[in-house]
Design a protein around this motif. Structure first.
Motif, short mmCIF file in Angstrom:
data_model
loop_
_atom_site.label_atom_id
_atom_site.label_comp_id
_atom_site.label_asym_id
_atom_site.label_seq_id
_atom_site.Cartn_x
_atom_site.Cartn_y
_atom_site.Cartn_z
N SER A 294 4.31 7.45 2.02
CA SER A 294 4.69 6.15 2.77
C SER A 294 4.13 4.88 2.09
O SER A 294 2.91 4.73 1.75
N SER A 295 5.22 4.08 1.81
CA SER A 295 4.90 2.78 0.85
C SER A 295 5.11 1.49 2.00
O SER A 295 6.14 1.48 2.96
N TYR A 296 4.27 0.82 2.36
CA TYR A 296 4.49 -0.45 3.27
C TYR A 296 3.63 -1.78 2.74
O TYR A 296 2.80 -1.73 1.97
N LEU A 297 3.95 -2.73 3.39
CA LEU A 297 3.19 -4.10 3.38
C LEU A 297 2.36 -4.19 4.56
O LEU A 297 2.54 -3.83 5.65
N VAL A 298 1.17 -4.97 4.26
CA VAL A 298 0.23 -5.50 5.33
C VAL A 298 0.30 -6.87 5.41
O VAL A 298 -0.29 -7.43 4.36
N SER A 299 0.44 -7.54 6.53
CA SER A 299 0.11 -8.93 6.47
C SER A 299 -1.52 -9.00 7.44
O SER A 299 -1.41 -8.64 8.44
N SER A 300 -2.24 -9.51 6.77
CA SER A 300 -3.82 -9.62 7.15
C SER A 300 -4.08 -10.65 7.95
O SER A 300 -3.10 -11.57 8.28
N LEU B 27 0.80 -0.83 0.16
CA LEU B 27 0.18 -0.09 0.12
C LEU B 27 0.77 1.32 -0.06
O LEU B 27 2.19 1.23 0.26
N THR B 28 0.44 2.11 -0.62
CA THR B 28 0.98 3.40 -0.54
C THR B 28 0.14 4.82 -0.03
O THR B 28 -1.01 4.85 -0.64
N MET C 229 4.96 -3.80 7.54
CA MET C 229 6.36 -4.26 7.12
C MET C 229 6.81 -3.18 6.09
O MET C 229 5.76 -2.50 5.47
N ASP C 230 8.08 -2.81 6.20
CA ASP C 230 8.25 -1.96 5.03
C ASP C 230 8.33 -2.94 3.66
O ASP C 230 8.15 -4.01 3.71
N THR C 231 8.95 -2.08 2.45
CA THR C 231 8.70 -2.86 1.23
C THR C 231 9.71 -3.90 1.27
O THR C 231 9.63 -4.95 0.12
N ASN C 232 10.56 -4.12 2.13
CA ASN C 232 11.63 -5.09 2.30
C ASN C 232 11.30 -6.50 3.00
O ASN C 232 11.98 -7.21 3.09
N GLY C 233 10.04 -6.26 3.58
CA GLY C 233 9.46 -7.33 4.44
C GLY C 233 9.77 -7.30 5.94
O GLY C 233 9.68 -8.01 6.62
N SER C 234 10.55 -5.98 6.34
CA SER C 234 10.95 -5.81 7.86
C SER C 234 9.98 -4.99 8.68
O SER C 234 9.46 -4.02 8.08
N ALA C 235 9.60 -5.50 9.79
CA ALA C 235 8.68 -5.01 10.47
C ALA C 235 9.38 -3.93 11.48
O ALA C 235 8.56 -3.36 12.37
N SER C 236 10.58 -3.95 11.77
CA SER C 236 11.19 -2.88 12.62
C SER C 236 10.99 -1.56 12.56
O SER C 236 10.78 -0.96 13.65
N SER C 237 10.70 -0.99 11.35
CA SER C 237 10.35 0.46 11.11
C SER C 237 8.78 0.58 11.58
O SER C 237 8.45 1.88 11.58
#
Length: 204
Positions: A28-34, A1-2, A67-75
């Protein structure tokens, strides 16, 4: 999502002191795990004239994470921590019935109840450097559905008419005041939606 966020302000102080101001656009671009969802259903038939069905589902919303677009949830540590404490796992129960007046004509009715999706102590956190201006938020308390319908079927076509009444109970806050000495008063918002659905189908 953006997401893209920006703010615009028009001001008028005097006839010579007026204008407008735009903030930069924040992207902001990011991934969401449903969330995981578990579903179970059963139906009871009565001599091919009637049936009663029941369905239970549980959506584990607190397991959602960003998660960020690299798959990391730390940010997104703050957001993911907030999800675990502010979102409830939603339980949904559905009950439906159908009765055949004839081999072609059927009557239907149903009810569904969804538990609260929000923890009552939830709030909305906006970062200090955000350009977002949507400070208000709703807490979901409960949602109910009442349905009724009638259907007519032939071998190669059918007509269905359905009525759906949705009742949603929410708590509205104009902004997050949890860190203030006195929390701003909330408002109870109850919304009713009525939908009429007409369907015509052809079988090939």
């Amino acid at each position: 999502l953006t997401d893209n966020n920006f703010a615009n302000m028009d001001y008028y102080l005097t006839s010579t002191n007026n204008g407008n101001f735009d903030t930069p656009t924040a992207t902001s671009s990011y991934l969401v795990s449903s969330p995981w969802k578990v579903n179970a259903s059963a139906a009871l038939f009565f001599e091919q004239k009637a049936l009663i069905s029941a369905e239970y589902s549980s959506a584990f919303n607190s397991g959602t994470f960003f998660m960020d677009t690299n798959g990391s949830a730390s940010s997104f540590a703050d957001e993911n921590s907030g999800i675990k404490t502010m979102l409830n796992n939603v339980q949904t129960i559905k009950i439906g019935a159908e009765y055949k007046l004839s081999s072609n004509l059927s009557l239907r009715a149903g009810f569904a109840n969804m538990s609260a999706g929000s923890n009552p102590k939830s709030d909305k956190l906006l970062r200090y450097n955000t350009t977002r201006t949507d400070v208000e938020y709703f807490l979901n308390n409960n949602t109910k559905f009442y349905t009724a319908g009638i259907g007519y079927r032939e071998s190669n076509w059918y007509i269905d008419f359905a009525y759906v009444n949705k009742f949603q109970d929410e708590t509205f806050f104009p902004y997050n005041s949890n860190k203030l000495p006195v929390r701003v008063a909330s408002a109870d918002v109850q919304t009713t939606n009525n939908n009429f659905v007409f369907t015509v189908g052809l079988k090939f």
